[in-house]
Design a protein around this motif. Sequence first.
Motif, short mmCIF file in Angstrom:
data_model
loop_
_atom_site.label_atom_id
_atom_site.label_comp_id
_atom_site.label_asym_id
_atom_site.label_seq_id
_atom_site.Cartn_x
_atom_site.Cartn_y
_atom_site.Cartn_z
N SER A 45 -14.89 -27.51 17.77
CA SER A 45 -14.51 -26.32 18.54
C SER A 45 -13.48 -26.65 19.61
N ARG A 50 -11.71 -23.33 21.15
CA ARG A 50 -12.60 -22.21 21.42
C ARG A 50 -12.81 -22.05 22.93
N VAL A 88 -17.35 -16.59 10.55
CA VAL A 88 -17.65 -15.31 11.19
C VAL A 88 -17.44 -14.15 10.22
N ASP B 383 -15.99 -13.94 19.08
CA ASP B 383 -16.04 -14.93 18.00
C ASP B 383 -15.06 -14.56 16.89
N TYR B 387 -11.89 -16.69 15.56
CA TYR B 387 -11.75 -17.02 14.14
C TYR B 387 -10.35 -16.68 13.65
#
Lengths: 249, 438, 481
Positions: A45, A50, A88, B383, B387
């Motif tokens: 990540s 992220r 996701v 999220d 992505y």
Amino acid sequence: MLEIKNLQAGIEDKPILRGIDLSVNAGEVHAIMGPNGSGKSTLASVLAGRDGYDVTSGEVLLQNDNLLNLAPEERAREGVFLAFQYPVEIPGVNSAYFLRSAVNEIRKHRGEEELDAMHFLKAVKTKMKELGLSEDFLKRPVNTGFSGGEKKRNEILQMAMLNPRLAVLDETDSGLDIDALRIVADGVNRLKGPDNAQVVITHYQRLLDYIVPDFVHVLYDGRIIKSGDKTLAYELEEKGYDWLIQNAA
Amino acid sequence: MSSATANETAPTPIEAFARVEQAGGPLLPLRKTGLARFAERGFPTTRDEDWRFTSLKPLADLPFLPTLEPSDQAFNQTEINGITFGRHDVDRLVFVDGHHSSDLSLISDQPDGVTVSNLADSLSELKNDISSLSANDENPFIALNDAFFTDGALIRIPSNGRLAKPVHLVFLSTAAGDGQAAHVRNWIDAGDNAQGTLVESHLSLGQAATSTNVVTETRIGAGANLEHIKFQDQSDSTVHLASLHSELSKDARYAFHSLALGSRLSRNNLRMRLAKPGIECVLNGLYMTHSDQLADHHMIVDHAAPRCDSHEYFNGILDNQSRGVFHGRILVQSDAQKTNAKQTNKNLILSDHATANTKPQLEIYADDVRCTHGATVGELDDDAIFYLQTRGLDTKTARRMLMHGFAGEIVDRIQHDGIREELDQLVWNRLEDKHHLD
Amino acid sequence: MNAHTDTIDEFVASDYKYGFVTDIESESLEPGLNKDVVRFISAKKNEPEWLLDWRLKALQHFEKMKSPTWPQVKYPPVDFQDISYYSAPKKKGDGPKSLDEVDPKLLETYEKLGVPLHERARLAGVAIDAVFDSESIGTTFKEDLAKAGVIFCSISEAVQKHPELVKKYLGTVVPYTDNFYATLNSAVFSDGSFVYIPQGTRCPMELSTYFRINAANTGQFERTLIVAEESSHVSYLEGCTAPMRDENQLHAAVVELVALDNAEIKYSTVQNWYPGDEQGRGGIYNFVTKRGVCKTNAKISWTQVETGSAITWKYPSVILQGDNSIGEFYSIALTNKAQQADTGTKMVHIGKNTRSTIVSKGISAGKGQNSYRGLVQVGKKATKARNFSQCDSLLIGDKCGAHTFPYIEAKNPSASIEHEATTSKIGEDQIFYCNQRGLEPQDAVNMIVNGFCKEVFRELPMEFAIEAQKLLDVSLEGSVG
Ligand SMILES: Nc1ncnc2c1ncn2[C@@H]1O[C@H](COP(=O)(O)OP(=O)(O)OP(=O)(O)O)[C@@H](O)[C@H]1O
Ligand SMILES: [Mg+2]
């Protein structure tokens, strides 16, 4: 190609990565193994950028560019690809549309011409066939209602289409049946070339029979406590992690 | 002032009734009862639980006068083609301010027994049908419609019949004067095993503050399969009030899609009665509001028989000072064992001043049921944005894509390919035009 | 199907074990509601002028109000002139100075209810205020609490001894104009508990009030006020029972909680008022207003296990006024026989980063009707407010009902609200699975119901969680053949 130096990172005030050093050269495959919660996904990540992780020290260079200053999409365009441990679901967003947008963003960045719908479809369908994915995936929303294995294969499809310089695969093998495992491994191996590299996070030596790593690293409590060649994976399969952890302690 | 008291403003709709009475006709008793019921109740106020979040203030300053005469404005086919679904091969019934326009309508040969026509010419024949499904509804706008409706569509598909092509009902409001109200009535009857696709568009030419009050009754026979798409895109100064009463028979399948984009205030009352076993009923809606619009969907799905499935999916995108209201009630009666009911309402709020009100409700008197509902209000999923970023898309593009996807979840449920594609494009353009996407 | 019905009948017949009446001489006011009644109550409690005025204002307001019709419950209109608004055990002389002087019959009553008050048998680590009809008969562990600076006494005593605190907070969370039953309560409230936790103090033990209705034809109108000063912490529990009677009795309570900056209040209820019989005869009408206000970083957590009462009408709520404050609501409501419950919560997000969690478990059996009604409101300024609600209903038998009426209103784009609800019956496959592993059907049902409620039990203080679990088991007795 990738140079990680003393990378320390955490969430809120909780340190997770406690000083990672790793260098990956073009053409190499590195496997990262380690017990649950050791920080493997966190590393992936942080590499992908992220939000929510604080990098407290260290640096990450991709071809001598400081990766940590870039937004996630800029990293992606520079050729960093992350195959998610938990891809996701994005309801309502059509897979084909999504993938074509991504491909074209990256092509634009590389100064290549954008693919029109026809060429894109042709390319993606070829890849899908190779990966044994049925074409109606393209019509469905991204990852929505996909089975665990389908999601993982979809990650590999995206990787194949985006043709990254550095691919980080986070447990892409878990949840796959034997055939799918081989298909996924083929996909990864096909990508392999002198100009790119792969970091494969896995719990199972089995995957490494198909994707043969040049190096195997063991991550424990936010540090790499052991590195070796592929035989290390066999050793781990046999003995578990305890002996290493005890040595480290 | 939260209550709409049009009664205080002269002239009132009640006074306009003299003309209706003069005209007479087979439905005069219904019209009289309607008027009496309306006079008794008046317009609802926000003190009524069913109108708690939907103030009829926009109506308060308007006379709400029925348009009893057809307008003399002239259009031609090409203009109508330019509006919506013009490039699809559909049969078209056009109503201007609640009056049928045969010049603008286009009806091809439908199979034997299929009726696609206006309803005003068949009133004697429909005497016992009209209001048979809506009679128990307390909604005063239905009473008002009973009293004043001018025309609307009559669609009949016989048993085992099917519509050769989709039927497109086009309702135009053209009135130039503020406060005109078109009262439209539709009667739709699909026989056993009948099939078809129905599109209903509500559009306005001009910017006058007119109202539309449409009541649609739909009877769906055993094993029938009807897809019904409603597209409401009237001008931002209008008020749109609609009631849909559907009664479904054994093993029937009915999908109703509502796209509410226009009007200053729009309200869709949906009343589904699942009267026999084995029914599948889908209510699927998208509302996108901006400036000071309010879009309200208010539904009751009444499971009166065992083994029926119902699904409601409603997504709202709310911008500026607008408000989205969702009231969904699933009622499972004690005989309705093995009911499978699911309801979701999701709202995206794009501005600091927009409001979402949602009331998903379950009322259950049977024990062997599976019922779920969910409602969310919030921003785009972080999220999902991440992505998309890891795949090279910048946050702006990612947000757009997700918003489009959010609307697409609903639009994608439309089965008719051409209509779905056209609406998908339209929704996308509308998002780009009218909403804060960044 | 038949076997199924039989078991429901059996279930309905299961006993209410707290239904006895204590034979004690009491002093009751004639039924009726007027200024003199209010004056009488106030005088009886030797209240200061301001409190009497407040009561009278409430009465005046009440006379203009109509009883609410929106709850999903049915009952004949209550005749407010037919209720006695004050009843208390007759005191000998000046009344008891300490618990030792309390009428032994009363001590015995509490003993029988499983709440011994005298020193030998007291529950360790729990201080109890025992309220019998309109009066508190005593509070245990008072001295130990006083050492920590904690005030725990009846509200009547607090009015005498700490008038400045009562005056400062009474009616600030639930004003006397709030709603029909809260207004009535403000006019005629009799007794209840008062808790004050000083700044920086963690209350050294659980505080608990045990409410008992004994006299016939009386209403109980208790009023509880809990104030947690900055950075303090308290856990409070109330329990309730009443005798079996054919008439309905009214219980209209008000609870106000004030959690100042960084304070935390945990409020748990095990409500087991007499539920009435299977025909809907008798039982308590439990119409309660409970609300708390949270200042910055404060937290209020409501946990309730509602198994009693003929009708429950109750929405413990939290006003999340301060930034970063937290509200929680965990509820189990079981309705059987002809019980009706309309219960839920309101979470009002005003401050930034406020968070709320709602977990509601409704179990309907017999002819019980169980409704969840909740409001989650996010104001314009409540940036990043978060709410998660989960409302699950379980149905046992085919004559009961389960309803869910959530209201969500959001005015801030950064809010995130999630509401999920499910309704299901105990699956035959679940019971079969348990049977196959050797469990009796009844045990299987208990186990499944307990599993269904686990998330809520977890929130109760340990000893009460066990108590509550037993209570559910008893209430479910005979629900499967
Ligand atoms: N969002 C988060 N908030 C708090 N802690 C987190 C968060 N994400 C990860 N952690 C913690 O960081 C540690 C490392 O997690 P990470 O997911 O990187 O482990 P992992 O090595 O990938 O494990 P696994 O093999 O189970 O996938 C764990 O203790 C985890 O609980
Ligand atoms: Mg991981």
